[in-house]
Design an enzyme around this catalytic site. Structure first.
Site, PDB file in Angstrom:
ATOM      1  N   GLY A  88       0.791  -1.225   0.000  1.00  0.00           N
ATOM      2  CA  GLY A  88       0.000   0.000   0.000  1.00  0.00           C
ATOM      3  C   GLY A  88       0.822   1.273   0.000  1.00  0.00           C
ATOM      4  N   SER A 168       4.839  -5.764  -2.166  1.00  0.00           N
ATOM      5  CA  SER A 168       5.034  -4.348  -2.434  1.00  0.00           C
ATOM      6  C   SER A 168       5.676  -3.670  -1.211  1.00  0.00           C
ATOM      7  CB  SER A 168       3.702  -3.704  -2.833  1.00  0.00           C
ATOM      8  OG  SER A 168       3.897  -2.439  -3.413  1.00  0.00           O
TER       9      SER A 168
END
Length: 433
Positions: A88, A168
């Site tokens: 995120g 991520s």
């Protein structure tokens, strides 16, 4: 005691009540730390504060963790444990990320823990008295891992067989926790999916944050704004991240794979990553991609020959050069660097999607067994095998003897072994220091 709806586990943290459907038990939003203030370091939660814990409801706005386990799993079952850290951009996400739901893991005899952490400035702004390489968001995850070590046996998990998995920003956190100055023995191996380190440190960007805030960037100043004018702080952050829109605005910077502990690492990327971001797509649609690559390549981290990199991009995908640069700069370069520098065994896997682009996050449902074809999914088999302690069945990455990558097609489940799929990226992006 269990009645097919509520299940209570007694562990070092207290008595934790979740819900079970008879097959899978879920424990939502378990607190694992005390956070004295939004910009203060968290502390371990005292046991006496947690005699009874209601974990039947997900509370996404809390810094907490969740546990998903096979129903009826008991202490000494010694099931493998996955600790998942969400992505995120270091700006959003929750410990209830349904894209990586733990139900398929539970059916395969694996306990899953999702750890939430502070994001944005609360988690990743740095102050003059912070220790080097210290970030509150990452320290939150460290405390979550310590909670797992103390408590996961009560859920049937084996604290000596923990795989740290991140995607991520979460992959970036996982690799940072594996640094020798951070590693505390709480996990045995890592799956790092598309890590994304910022190209500049917070200290290098502090001036731009001070400019949009109109105030000093201190713990006291930000704490006062968070308490008295949170909307002002939120707007200032939005302006700050716009200034640094070609990169992650926040996150741990200065990655050096040689600083990692010698652990087995499975590194993955998607072939196309951020290929379809609106800005890049618009540039490429107008035929301006090559010109923008020439203009922005240096700013986005290319240190080798821009002309050579652009030629390689155009050979691979003449319609989308800017889309390629965005994904290579944000993720694939870090996968390449980690593979080249990590002292332990590293295996590389790349996800493609047949004629369609394989975008950022596309691999998550396949690895976590949530894709429709998950029962025969090669990505799922790779994930489960690695979590159980089995080395992948292709050669580990070795710059001296061969850079092998297993390429998994999530469109048709084809698997092929290829040589040096990240060569273009490695030659263009020099290690960041």
């Amino acid at each position: 005691m269990t009645d097919h709806e509520r299940v209570t586990v007694t562990c070092a943290a207290g008595k934790i009540t979740g819900r079970s459907d008879g097959e899978i038990a879920r424990f939502h939003s378990i607190p694992y730390s005390v956070i004295p203030g939004p910009f203060e370091d968290a502390r371990r939660l005292p046991r006496e504060q947690l005699s009874l814990i209601d974990a039947t409801v997900h509370r996404p706005d809390t810094v907490a963790l969740s546990v998903v386990a096979p129903a009826g799993a008991r202490e000494l079952a010694d099931l493998p444990v996955v600790v998942y850290i969400h992505g995120g951009r270091f700006e959003y996400g929750t410990h209830g990320d349904r894209r990586a739901d733990g139900a398929p893991n539970a059916r395969d005899g694996i306990v899953t823990v999702h750890v939430g952490y502070r994001v944005k400035l609360e988690g990743f702004a740095r102050f003059h008295d912070d220790e080097p390489n210290h970030y509150r968001g990452i320290d939150d995850c460290q405390l979550g891992l310590e909670w797992v070590q103390r408590n996961i046996e009560a859920f049937g998990g084996d604290p000596t067989n923990v795989t740290l998995v991140g995607q991520s920003a979460g992959a970036t956190v996982a690799l940072w926790l594996a640094r020798r100055d951070h590693y505390r023995g709480a996990f045995r191996r890592i799956i790092a999916m598309s890590p994304c380190f910022p190209r500049q440190s917070f200290e290098q960007r502090k001036g731009s944050l001070r400019m949009v805030l109109g105030k000093p960037v201190t713990r006291v100043s930000l704490s006062r704004l968070a308490a008295e004018k949170p909307e002002v702080l939120a707007r200032a952050y939005d302006r700050f991240r716009t200034i640094h829109g070609l990169d992650m605005a926040l996150g741990p910077a200065g990655f050096d794979g040689a600083e990692l502990t010698e652990l087995p690492i499975l590194l993955t990327s998607t072939r196309d990553e951020h290929y379809d971001m609106p800005a890049g797509r618009a540039v490429d649609a107008k035929g301006l991609g090559p010109a923008m690559v020439r203009l922005l390549a240096r700013r986005m981290g290319v240190r080798g020959s821009v002309a050579s990199y652009l030629r390689s991009v155009l050979e691979l995908d003449p319609e989308r050069p800017m889309g390629r640069l965005i994904g290579d700069s944000a993720n694939r370069r870090w996968v390449s660097q980690a593979a080249e520098e990590a002292p332990g065994p590293v295996w590389l896997a790349e996800f493609v999607a047949g004629p369609r682009p394989a975008l950022h996050c596309a691999e998550i449902p396949h690895l976590f067994g949530l894709a429709p074809e998950a029962q025969t999914d090669a990505g799922r088999e790779l994930f489960v095998g690695f979590v159980r302690g089995n080395a992948p069945d292709w050669a580990a990455h070795d710059p001296a003897t061969g850079r092998k990558t297993q390429v998994l097609n999530i469109a048709n489940n084809d698997v092929i072994l290829m040589e040096d799929t990240l060569k273009m990226v490695r030659e263009a992006f020099s290690p960041a220091r």
